[in-house]
Each structure stands twice: as C-alpha cells, then as structure tokens.
Enzyme design. Sequence first.
Site, PDB file in Angstrom:
ATOM      1  N   ALA A   1       2.993  -0.300   4.922  1.00 40.40           N
ATOM      2  CA  ALA A   1       2.619  -0.336   6.482  1.00 40.40           C
ATOM      3  C   ALA A   1       2.155  -1.745   6.850  1.00 40.40           C
ATOM      4  CB  ALA A   1       1.459   0.721   6.734  1.00 40.40           C
TER       5      ALA A   1
ATOM      6  N   GLU B   1      13.294  -8.309   2.146  1.00 38.20           N
ATOM      7  CA  GLU B   1      12.551  -7.237   2.580  1.00 38.20           C
ATOM      8  C   GLU B   1      13.085  -5.921   2.070  1.00 38.20           C
ATOM      9  OE1 GLU B   1      11.863  -7.531   6.481  1.00 38.20           O
ATOM     10  OE2 GLU B   1      10.670  -5.523   6.635  1.00 38.20           O
TER      11      GLU B   1
ATOM     12  N   HIS C   1      12.850  -1.487   2.545  1.00 35.84           N
ATOM     13  CA  HIS C   1      12.259  -0.183   2.877  1.00 35.84           C
ATOM     14  C   HIS C   1      13.132   0.857   2.473  1.00 35.84           C
ATOM     15  CE1 HIS C   1       9.328  -2.350   5.248  1.00 35.84           C
ATOM     16  NE2 HIS C   1      10.309  -3.246   5.634  1.00 35.84           N
TER      17      HIS C   1
ATOM     18  N   ARG D   1       4.618  11.502  -2.504  1.00 33.67           N
ATOM     19  CA  ARG D   1       4.349  10.923  -1.017  1.00 33.67           C
ATOM     20  C   ARG D   1       5.508  11.541  -0.023  1.00 33.67           C
ATOM     21  NH1 ARG D   1       4.392   4.730   1.384  1.00 33.67           N
ATOM     22  NH2 ARG D   1       3.821   5.420   3.695  1.00 33.67           N
TER      23      ARG D   1
ATOM     24  N   ASN E   1       8.487  -4.794  -0.652  1.00 34.82           N
ATOM     25  CA  ASN E   1       8.093  -3.662   0.261  1.00 34.82           C
ATOM     26  C   ASN E   1       6.699  -3.672   0.598  1.00 34.82           C
ATOM     27  OD1 ASN E   1       7.918  -1.396   1.678  1.00 34.82           O
ATOM     28  ND2 ASN E   1       9.120   0.029   0.179  1.00 34.82           N
TER      29      ASN E   1
ATOM     30  N   ARG F   1      12.187   5.801  13.175  1.00 34.95           N
ATOM     31  CA  ARG F   1      11.063   6.464  12.982  1.00 34.95           C
ATOM     32  C   ARG F   1       9.897   6.093  13.938  1.00 34.95           C
ATOM     33  NH1 ARG F   1       8.879   5.820   7.083  1.00 34.95           N
ATOM     34  NH2 ARG F   1       7.492   7.704   7.853  1.00 34.95           N
TER      35      ARG F   1
ATOM     36  N   TYR G   1      10.449   9.650   1.808  1.00 33.29           N
ATOM     37  CA  TYR G   1      10.768   8.707   0.847  1.00 33.29           C
ATOM     38  C   TYR G   1      11.395   9.215  -0.584  1.00 33.29           C
ATOM     39  CZ  TYR G   1       7.364   6.453   3.756  1.00 33.29           C
ATOM     40  OH  TYR G   1       6.693   5.991   4.720  1.00 33.29           O
TER      41      TYR G   1
ATOM     42  N   PRO H   1       0.563  -1.119   0.108  1.00 30.78           N
ATOM     43  CA  PRO H   1      -0.078  -0.001  -0.074  1.00 30.78           C
ATOM     44  C   PRO H   1       0.827   1.406   0.060  1.00 30.78           C
ATOM     45  CG  PRO H   1      -0.855  -1.560   1.743  1.00 30.78           C
ATOM     46  CD  PRO H   1       0.447  -1.934   1.052  1.00 30.78           C
ATOM     47  N   ASN H   2       0.359   2.155  -0.787  1.00 31.94           N
ATOM     48  CA  ASN H   2       0.828   3.512  -0.799  1.00 31.94           C
ATOM     49  C   ASN H   2       2.211   3.825  -1.759  1.00 31.94           C
ATOM     50  OD1 ASN H   2      -1.484   4.731   0.623  1.00 31.94           O
ATOM     51  ND2 ASN H   2      -0.345   3.763   2.388  1.00 31.94           N
TER      52      ASN H   2
HETATM   53  C1  DQA Z   1       8.029   1.724   4.234  1.00 34.60           C
HETATM   54  C2  DQA Z   1       8.050   2.108   5.596  1.00 34.60           C
HETATM   55  C3  DQA Z   1       6.697   1.603   6.191  1.00 34.60           C
HETATM   56  O1  DQA Z   1       6.702   1.883   7.392  1.00 34.60           O
HETATM   57  C4  DQA Z   1       5.697   2.626   5.303  1.00 34.60           C
HETATM   58  O2  DQA Z   1       4.516   2.118   5.980  1.00 34.60           O
HETATM   59  C5  DQA Z   1       5.792   2.592   3.963  1.00 34.60           C
HETATM   60  C6  DQA Z   1       6.908   2.760   3.418  1.00 34.60           C
HETATM   61  C7  DQA Z   1       9.474   2.108   3.504  1.00 34.60           C
HETATM   62  O3  DQA Z   1       9.591   1.950   2.320  1.00 34.60           O
HETATM   63  O4  DQA Z   1      10.230   2.875   4.091  1.00 34.60           O
HETATM   64  O5  DQA Z   1       4.451   2.699   3.256  1.00 34.60           O
HETATM   65  O6  DQA Z   1       7.836   0.453   3.776  1.00 34.60           O
END
Ligand code: DQA
Length: 140
Positions: free
Chosen positions: A72, A93, A95, A16, A69, A102, A21, A8-9
């Site tokens: 959340a 994984e 990020h 964003r 990735n 954070r 990011y 998501p996102n």
């Molecule tokens: C993330 C870190 C997560 O906490 C966040 O919710 C994201 C992006 C990152 O790539 O830093 O959506 O996975």
Amino acid sequence: MILIVNGPNLSQLGARDPAVYGSLTLEQILDEARYDAPDLRVFTSESEGELITRLHVARDDGTTAVVINPGALTHYSYALRDALEMLDMPKVEVHLSQTAAREEFRRVSVISPVVDATITGVGGFGYRLAVQAAQHLLQR
Ligand code: DQA
C-alpha cells in the site's frame, strides 16, 4: 545481484485475500522468481523506515537492480519514492493484482515515475517477470 523488496502485508500472502492475491505464499513466489536468478537477495518488512534504510544500503552493497512491491506504500509514500529515486540502477515495480482495475486509491502509484518498468496483474508470476525485466535492463 538483484534485490527484491517487499512492503507491508506481503508477508501474509497465501492467507491474505486469495481471491485477489492468489494462494501462493511469498516464499513460494520467490522460489519461482529464483528460477531465473538463483542468487536473489530478498528484504521484506512491514515498516516504511526499514524499507527506506534497506534501499540506502543497496547503493553500496553490490546490488545491481531492484524489484519492489511496496504494497500500500505504493499509493502514498513519497519517502519511499525519494529513496528509490536516489538509486542509480534498474528498478522494476511489481504488483500481484491489477491495481488500475481496483479501488480508486490504488490507481495512483507515486512509485511508478521513479522506476524503469511496472508489472501488474499477473499474480505471483509477476515477480518472475519482474526479475527477467531487471535482467534485461541490466544487459541493455
Ligand atoms: C499490491 C497492491 C496494493 O494496492 C496493496 O496495498 C498491496 C499489494 C499488489 O501486489 O497487488 O499490499 O501491491
């Protein structure tokens, strides 16, 4: 073939929160990752169920390693974790942000215990590193 899965996102990268990011879009980040693996497969979804279904399919579609990735979902999706656990192949994984530095809720990953490696805090370049890590694990 390496499969990159985005939760998501992540489709909103570029717009964003660039301070956290970066300003690259997901497509730009993936282009950089393709430098080392031109035939990458990519699946991006806002939906937990779709991500899980894609991982089920990955058991039997020629996928050799997964870079994920989970956004959340990283912090609370036991269902995604279980789907990853079923996959018997290298899993990395990634990020963009340094999640450990954070908010408190981002310090826990329910995903990390079922993957081989985690790359955090390198921004979009982390995707390229994650692909390299997957390739390395495949050769091992
Ligand atoms: C993330 C870190 C997560 O906490 C966040 O919710 C994201 C992006 C990152 O790539 O830093 O959506 O996975």
